[in-house]
Design a protein around this motif. Structure first.
Motif, PDB file in Angstrom:
ATOM      1  N   THR A   1     -43.422  14.526  -3.086  1.00 25.25           N
ATOM      2  CA  THR A   1     -42.952  13.895  -4.320  1.00 25.25           C
ATOM      3  C   THR A   1     -43.304  14.778  -5.510  1.00 25.25           C
ATOM      4  OG1 THR A   1     -43.178  11.682  -3.384  1.00 25.25           O
ATOM      5  CG2 THR A   1     -43.110  11.861  -5.779  1.00 25.25           C
ATOM      6  N   GLU A   2     -44.555  15.211  -5.595  1.00 22.81           N
ATOM      7  CA  GLU A   2     -44.984  16.146  -6.618  1.00 22.81           C
ATOM      8  C   GLU A   2     -46.357  16.690  -6.245  1.00 22.81           C
ATOM      9  OE1 GLU A   2     -45.368  14.249 -10.375  1.00 22.81           O
ATOM     10  OE2 GLU A   2     -46.990  12.910  -9.752  1.00 22.81           O
TER      11      GLU A   2
ATOM     12  N   VAL B   1     -51.321  25.058 -12.356  1.00 24.52           N
ATOM     13  CA  VAL B   1     -49.981  25.247 -11.802  1.00 24.52           C
ATOM     14  C   VAL B   1     -49.345  23.913 -11.451  1.00 24.52           C
ATOM     15  CG1 VAL B   1     -50.485  27.536 -10.863  1.00 24.52           C
ATOM     16  CG2 VAL B   1     -50.887  25.518  -9.448  1.00 24.52           C
ATOM     17  N   ASP B   2     -48.034  23.866 -11.605  1.00 23.97           N
ATOM     18  CA  ASP B   2     -47.229  22.782 -11.052  1.00 23.97           C
ATOM     19  C   ASP B   2     -46.544  23.305  -9.794  1.00 23.97           C
ATOM     20  OD1 ASP B   2     -47.825  20.774 -12.797  1.00 23.97           O
ATOM     21  OD2 ASP B   2     -46.091  21.082 -14.086  1.00 23.97           O
ATOM     22  N   VAL B   3     -46.458  22.462  -8.785  1.00 22.52           N
ATOM     23  CA  VAL B   3     -45.889  22.867  -7.499  1.00 22.52           C
ATOM     24  C   VAL B   3     -44.588  22.117  -7.256  1.00 22.52           C
ATOM     25  CG1 VAL B   3     -46.305  23.114  -5.026  1.00 22.52           C
ATOM     26  CG2 VAL B   3     -48.231  23.230  -6.623  1.00 22.52           C
ATOM     27  N   ASP B   4     -43.540  22.849  -6.961  1.00 28.79           N
ATOM     28  CA  ASP B   4     -42.261  22.234  -6.601  1.00 28.79           C
ATOM     29  C   ASP B   4     -42.421  21.534  -5.258  1.00 28.79           C
ATOM     30  OD1 ASP B   4     -39.609  21.698  -5.730  1.00 28.79           O
ATOM     31  OD2 ASP B   4     -38.841  23.340  -6.957  1.00 28.79           O
ATOM     32  N   GLY B   5     -42.064  20.237  -5.217  1.00 29.71           N
ATOM     33  CA  GLY B   5     -42.236  19.471  -3.983  1.00 29.71           C
ATOM     34  C   GLY B   5     -41.446  20.007  -2.811  1.00 29.71           C
ATOM     35  N   ALA B   6     -40.403  20.783  -3.076  1.00 25.75           N
ATOM     36  CA  ALA B   6     -39.578  21.329  -1.995  1.00 25.75           C
ATOM     37  C   ALA B   6     -40.202  22.553  -1.355  1.00 25.75           C
ATOM     38  CB  ALA B   6     -38.189  21.675  -2.520  1.00 25.75           C
ATOM     39  N   ILE B   7     -41.359  22.999  -1.847  1.00 25.22           N
ATOM     40  CA  ILE B   7     -41.980  24.193  -1.282  1.00 25.22           C
ATOM     41  C   ILE B   7     -42.358  23.978   0.185  1.00 25.22           C
ATOM     42  CG2 ILE B   7     -44.372  23.603  -1.891  1.00 25.22           C
ATOM     43  CD1 ILE B   7     -44.777  26.554  -2.658  1.00 25.22           C
TER      44      ILE B   7
END
Length: 281
Positions: A138-139, A262-268
């Motif tokens: 989700t995030e 950092v922000d992490v893209d959930g699709a990673i």
């Protein structure tokens, strides 16, 4: 009997002297009512509830013991990390309903050393909505801590003449030299690091040239345009040194470390292109 002592007859019964009936005489005693039996079902229900509660607690403990290894394996596989990667895993909340639903509400991952992209440091990440059967997060967000050497490698793409980096919280001093009319001039530039739109931003706060502290006007007067590049804020793209799924949102100096938010893209977790280094356009 003789007439001298005649037997006297019993007196006739009268209302004045009623005849008393002795209990337990000829009449049969009435049987005592049977004792009431206490109901057992509340105790049985209580025992069942206690047993079920014990089983739930045991299952929760087992889940908490097994989950870290399972999650560690998933993370290592999806992010292509070394098999011996040290990784601490902690899940929030009661696990059994989350495991049944196939998604963890919140997962905390931390490691003292991990290499991703071209950077090695300690990482601390919190992810929400973590699927256990594959899928996007989700995030997620977190921090990465790197030392002076790693920080130096991050900013080598700048126009600063950098030979050495030293930390002096909250600032960074970059020492080096630049050529003026073919002669190297030693310079030490102190900057405050930050982040903007994913880039590292270095804002000058002090400049020393050949041992003299000069402001921007004095530098321009003495050295002309050759020194202008070190008196202006420097924006440094580091996207090509980090996975494309990470976006730098903050940067500050904490003691001997640089702390990168950092922000992490959930699709990673599912998109391999986000696991590869990004690009600087």
């Amino acid at each position: 009997m003789s007439d001298e002592h005649p037997t006297l007859p019993y007196p006739e019964p009268s209302a004045e002297h009623p005849t008393l009936v002795i209990p337990g005489g000829d009449e049969q005693a009435a049987p005592a009512p049977p004792a009431k039996r206490r109901a057992r079902w509340p105790w049985v229900l209580l025992i069942v509830v206690v047993v079920l509660a014990a089983l739930v607690v045991a299952a929760e403990l087992v889940a908490r013991a097994v989950l870290p290894g399972v999650v560690r394996g998933i993370v290592i596989e999806q992010l292509d990390l070394p098999q011996d990667q040290q990784l601490q895993v902690d899940a929030a909340g009661i696990l059994l309903p989350q495991l049944i639903g196939g998604r963890l509400d919140e997962l905390h991952l931390s490691t003292d050393s991990v290499t991703f992209g071209g950077v090695t440091g300690a990482a601390d990440v919190t992810a929400t909505g973590v699927p256990l059967r594959g899928g996007d997060l989700t995030e997620a967000h977190g921090t990465v801590r790197i030392d002076q050497q790693q920080f130096t490698s991050l900013i080598t793409a700048s126009d600063l003449p950098i030979d050495e980096i030293t930390f002096a919280e909250p600032d960074v001093t970059a020492s080096g030299s630049f050529d003026v009319f073919g002669m190297p001039i030693p310079v030490a530039l102190t900057v405050t690091p930050g982040a903007d739109a994913g880039d590292v931003l270095l804002t000058p706060v002090k400049l020393e040239v050949a041992g003299l502290s000069l402001n921007a006007a004095e530098i321009a007067e003495r050295f002309g345009g050759a020194a202008a590049q070190i008196t202006e804020p420097q924006r440094i793209c580091i996207a090509d040194q980090l996975p494309a799924g990470l976006t730098v949102t903050g940067l500050q100096i904490d003691g001997s470390e640089a702390v990168i938010d950092v922000d992490v893209d959930g699709a990673i977790a599912t998109d391999e292109s986000l696991q590869q280094n990004g690009t600087c356009d």
